[in-house]
Design a protein around this motif. Structure first.
Motif, PDB file in Angstrom:
ATOM      1  N   VAL A 368       0.845  -1.195   0.000  1.00 47.65           N
ATOM      2  CA  VAL A 368       0.000   0.000   0.000  1.00 47.65           C
ATOM      3  C   VAL A 368       0.875   1.238   0.000  1.00 47.65           C
ATOM      4  CG1 VAL A 368      -1.776   1.296   1.255  1.00 47.65           C
ATOM      5  CG2 VAL A 368      -1.797  -1.212   1.299  1.00 47.65           C
ATOM      6  N   TYR A 369       0.478   2.217  -0.819  1.00 47.54           N
ATOM      7  CA  TYR A 369       1.147   3.512  -0.831  1.00 47.54           C
ATOM      8  C   TYR A 369       0.114   4.574  -0.489  1.00 47.54           C
ATOM      9  CZ  TYR A 369       3.963   7.479  -2.433  1.00 47.54           C
ATOM     10  OH  TYR A 369       4.668   8.651  -2.501  1.00 47.54           O
ATOM     11  N   MET A 370       0.450   5.406   0.488  1.00 51.25           N
ATOM     12  CA  MET A 370      -0.419   6.489   0.906  1.00 51.25           C
ATOM     13  C   MET A 370       0.345   7.802   0.789  1.00 51.25           C
ATOM     14  SD  MET A 370      -1.958   4.614   4.317  1.00 51.25           S
ATOM     15  CE  MET A 370      -2.662   6.131   4.915  1.00 51.25           C
ATOM     16  N   ALA A 371      -0.260   8.803   0.162  1.00 48.83           N
ATOM     17  CA  ALA A 371       0.402  10.097  -0.016  1.00 48.83           C
ATOM     18  C   ALA A 371      -0.577  11.222   0.282  1.00 48.83           C
ATOM     19  CB  ALA A 371       0.952  10.237  -1.429  1.00 48.83           C
ATOM     20  N   LEU A 372      -0.074  12.235   0.966  1.00 49.88           N
ATOM     21  CA  LEU A 372      -0.860  13.418   1.312  1.00 49.88           C
ATOM     22  C   LEU A 372      -0.296  14.617   0.562  1.00 49.88           C
ATOM     23  CD1 LEU A 372      -1.189  13.005   5.193  1.00 49.88           C
ATOM     24  CD2 LEU A 372      -2.697  12.153   3.396  1.00 49.88           C
ATOM     25  N   TYR A 373      -1.179  15.446   0.034  1.00 46.96           N
ATOM     26  CA  TYR A 373      -0.780  16.645  -0.704  1.00 46.96           C
ATOM     27  C   TYR A 373      -1.542  17.838  -0.122  1.00 46.96           C
ATOM     28  CZ  TYR A 373       0.769  13.019  -3.905  1.00 46.96           C
ATOM     29  OH  TYR A 373       1.355  11.901  -4.442  1.00 46.96           O
ATOM     30  N   THR A 374      -0.801  18.685   0.591  1.00 47.03           N
ATOM     31  CA  THR A 374      -1.387  19.923   1.097  1.00 47.03           C
ATOM     32  C   THR A 374      -1.194  20.986   0.025  1.00 47.03           C
ATOM     33  OG1 THR A 374      -0.381  19.254   3.198  1.00 47.03           O
ATOM     34  CG2 THR A 374      -1.553  21.357   3.149  1.00 47.03           C
ATOM     35  N   ILE A 375      -2.293  21.605  -0.398  1.00 48.32           N
ATOM     36  CA  ILE A 375      -2.237  22.544  -1.523  1.00 48.32           C
ATOM     37  C   ILE A 375      -3.062  23.781  -1.157  1.00 48.32           C
ATOM     38  CG2 ILE A 375      -2.595  22.832  -4.003  1.00 48.32           C
ATOM     39  CD1 ILE A 375      -2.792  19.741  -4.190  1.00 48.32           C
ATOM     40  N   TRP A 376      -2.429  24.934  -1.196  1.00 48.28           N
ATOM     41  CA  TRP A 376      -3.135  26.176  -0.892  1.00 48.28           C
ATOM     42  C   TRP A 376      -2.485  27.317  -1.670  1.00 48.28           C
ATOM     43  CZ3 TRP A 376       0.789  24.150   1.835  1.00 48.28           C
ATOM     44  CH2 TRP A 376       1.756  24.988   2.376  1.00 48.28           C
ATOM     45  N   GLN A 377      -3.133  28.489  -1.668  1.00 47.80           N
ATOM     46  CA  GLN A 377      -2.647  29.601  -2.481  1.00 47.80           C
ATOM     47  C   GLN A 377      -2.135  30.780  -1.679  1.00 47.80           C
ATOM     48  OE1 GLN A 377      -5.740  30.387  -5.500  1.00 47.80           O
ATOM     49  NE2 GLN A 377      -4.115  30.852  -6.931  1.00 47.80           N
ATOM     50  N   ASP A 378      -2.764  31.093  -0.580  1.00 41.57           N
ATOM     51  CA  ASP A 378      -2.497  32.322   0.159  1.00 41.57           C
ATOM     52  C   ASP A 378      -1.328  32.121   1.134  1.00 41.57           C
ATOM     53  OD1 ASP A 378      -2.525  34.658   1.620  1.00 41.57           O
ATOM     54  OD2 ASP A 378      -4.692  34.674   1.928  1.00 41.57           O
ATOM     55  N   PRO A 379      -0.249  32.898   0.986  1.00 39.40           N
ATOM     56  CA  PRO A 379       0.869  32.780   1.936  1.00 39.40           C
ATOM     57  C   PRO A 379       0.433  32.981   3.392  1.00 39.40           C
ATOM     58  CG  PRO A 379       1.506  34.108   0.040  1.00 39.40           C
ATOM     59  CD  PRO A 379       0.031  33.871  -0.081  1.00 39.40           C
ATOM     60  N   ALA A 380      -0.655  33.682   3.595  1.00 38.79           N
ATOM     61  CA  ALA A 380      -1.135  33.896   4.964  1.00 38.79           C
ATOM     62  C   ALA A 380      -1.576  32.596   5.626  1.00 38.79           C
ATOM     63  CB  ALA A 380      -2.293  34.895   4.960  1.00 38.79           C
TER      64      ALA A 380
END
Length: 446
Positions: A368-380
Motif C-alpha cells: 500500500v502507498y499512501m500520499a498526502l498533498y497539502t495545496i493552498w494559495q495564500d501565503p497567509a
C-alpha cells in the motif's frame, strides 16, 4: 583560470538571479535558500565546465532538471546550482525500441510523442515533470505495475562526475554508478546529461472506471480497497482519491473518487480487469458508478492535473505499508477529519512489489502507498496548513515500512527510503566517485 564560457551564470545579487532562482522551483512555496551562483546549462560542455568550475573554487553542487521536487531539494544555501532543464534532446529508435533523452525532456511530452508512434514509456502521472529527477528517484508512472518503475527501463546514462569527466554508465561500464543512478534521486553524485531508455509497445486499449462515494462511507470503501489490493489485475492501477470536493466534477462536497486506469489488449479484457472495482459493498451509495470507459493519454493527464493546479503552494508526504485495514482506518479517519480545503487531497493506492528489486538502490516498497498533498494559495495560510501532511504521516509511522522519494518530505520528517544494505553500498560508491562530497545529498538527511 577556469570559467563558464557558454553557460549563463547568475551570481547572487546579479540582475536576473532571483528570477533564475525562482524559475527552478515549480512549487509556489519557494524556500528561502540561496545558492551563491546559478548556472543554466545549454549543452553537455556547459555541465563539464560548471563542475570543473565548482571543483576549482570549492563549491558544492545542486542539480535541477524539472524543479518538481516538493521540497525543492536542489535549492540550497551557498554553492552552485546547476540547471540542466535545457538539455531536453530526444531521439527515438523504434527499430531498437530505445530512446536517448536529456534530463530536461518533459516526461508527459515524451509519452505523447511515443504514443503517436505506437510506443509507450511509464512516464509520470502529472504533466510537466522532467525525466531527470523522475528517473533518478525511481519513477512510478503509467502501467508501472506491469513495466515496473521507470528506472528499470534505464539502459545507460551519460554522466559528468565530480571530477568534471564525462563518462558512460551501463551494466558493463561503471556498473556501480549505473546502479546508484537508478533510484538514489537527489542523493545521486553526478550530473546526468543523457539517458538511454528502453521503450515499449503501446498498449492496444486504455480504459478507466469511475466511482464516486460520499465521505460518510469512507470506512467501508477503504476497508474494501485494502482487501482488494492483493487480488487486483496487474494491468489496473488502483487509485483512491479523497478530498473536500470531487476534482473536475463540479461537486462541492467531501468525497472519495476511484478512477483507475487499465491497459489491455482489448476492451473486453480491460472491462474484465476493472470488474473487481465494482464490488464495493456500499456501491449502492455511489454518486457515480461507471464500470468502464475508453480513455486516452490526453484524457488522463487532463484529469490528473485538476488536482495539481499551477501557482499553488505544496507540501507532500507519504508512506509505504503492509498494515491491515483495521490498523490503518484510525489514521485515515484523522486524515479526512483534518484535511485542508480543495485541492488538498489524500491518495491511497495499491503497489505492485517485486522481490527482484530488493537489491536495487531504488527505495523501499510495500503493498500500500499512501500520499498526502497539502495545496493552498495564500501565503497567509502557511502556518495553518504547513504541518498537516507531516503530522498525519508521523502519527501513522509505526505502520510504515518506508517512504518514496517521489513525494519526499525529508527536511520536515525524516524517514527510511532506501534499505539499509543498499544505503551502505551507496555510501561506498559515493566515496569512490565523490570523495569530497562535491554534490549535495538528500535535503534533511536520512
Amino acid at each position: 583560470m577556469i570559467s563558464l564560457p557558454t553557460a549563463k551564470a547568475f551570481p547572487r545579487g546579479a540582475d536576473g538571479y532571483e528570477s533564475a532562482r525562482r524559475a527552478t522551483v515549480w512549487n509556489g512555496l519557494v524556500p528561502e535558500r540561496f545558492p551563491d551562483i546559478i548556472v543554466q546549462a545549454h549543452e553537455t560542455d556547459d555541465v563539464v565546465a560548471a563542475i570543473r568550475y565548482a571543483r576549482a573554487y570549492g563549491y558544492q553542487v545542486g542539480i535541477r532538471s524539472g524543479g518538481h521536487s516538493w521540497t525543492a531539494s536542489h535549492l540550497r544555501d551557498g554553492g552552485l546550482l546547476l540547471d540542466v532543464s535545457r538539455l531536453d534532446q530526444c531521439a527515438v529508435e523504434p527499430d531498437r525500441m530505445t530512446a536517448d533523452v536529456g534530463p530536461g525532456k518533459v516526461a508527459s511530452e515524451f509519452a505523447t510523442e511515443l504514443d503517436a508512434q505506437g510506443l509507450f514509456f511509464p512516464a509520470g502521472h502529472c504533466e510537466g515533470i522532467c525525466l531527470g529527477g523522475y528517473l533518478l528517484q525511481g519513477g512510478y508512472g503509467w502501467n508501472s505495475p506491469v513495466l515496473g518503475p521507470a528506472c528499470e527501463s534505464v539502459l545507460g546514462l551519460e554522466v559528468v562526475t565530480a571530477d568534471g569527466e564525462l563518462i558512460h554508465c551501463d551494466p558493463e561500464n561503471h556498473p556501480d554508478l549505473y546502479w546508484a543512478a537508478r533510484g538514489s534521486g537527489p542523493g545521486f553524485f553526478g550530473v546526468v546529461t543523457s539517458f538511454k531508455l528502453r521503450v515499449h509497445p503501446r498498449p492496444a486499449v486504455w480504459g478507466t472506471c469511475l466511482y464516486m462515494y460520499p465521505i460518510e462511507v469512507a470506512d467501508e470503501v477503504f476497508a474494501w480497497g485494502r482487501s482488494l489490493i492483493p487480488e487486483i489485475d496487474d494491468r489496473v492501477e488502483l487509485q483512491i482519491h479523497t478530498g473536500r470536493s470531487f476534482p473536475g466534477a463540479g461537486l462541492d462536497q467531501p468525497g472519495i473518487t476511484i478512477a483507475s486506469p487499465v491497459f489491455a489488449d482489448s476492451e473486453e479484457e480491460a472491462a474484465k480487469a476493472l470488474a473487481p472495482l465494482g464490488t464495493c459493498p456500499v456501491i449502492d451509495k455511489a454518486i457515480v458508478s461507471l464500470p468502464y470507459a475508453p480513455a486516452t493519454l490526453a484524457n488522463w493527464y487532463t484529469a490528473v492535473m485538476t488536482s495539481y493546479p499551477r501557482g499553488h503552494r505544496y507540501i507532500a508526504d507519504n508512506m509505504f505499508t503492509s498494515a491491515s485495514a483495521e490498523a490503518l482506518l484510525p489514521g485515515i479517519r484523522k486524515i479526512i477529519e483534518t484535511m485542508p480545503p480543495h485541492p488538498s487531497h489524500f491518495i491511497f493506492t495499491g503497489w505492485r512489489t517485486d522481490p527482484a528489486r530488493a537489491d536495487m538502490v531504488y527505495g523501499v516498497e510495500d503493498e500500500v502507498y499512501m500520499a498526502l498533498y497539502t495545496i493552498w494559495q495564500d501565503p497567509a495560510d502557511d502556518d495553518r496548513y504547513r504541518d498537516w501532511a507531516a503530522s498525519n504521516m508521523a502519527a501513522m509511522s509505526h505502520l510504515a515500512t518506508g517512504s518514496s522519494l517521489a513525494d519526499e518530505n525529508l527536511c520536515r520528517r525524516p524517514s527510511r527510503f532506501i534499505a539499509e544494505s543498499n544505503m551502505a553500498r551507496l555510501d561506498r560508491v559515493r566515496s569512490a566517485y565523490d570523495p569530497e562530497n562535491r554534490f549535495h545529498s538528500w535535503l534533511g538527511g536520512v
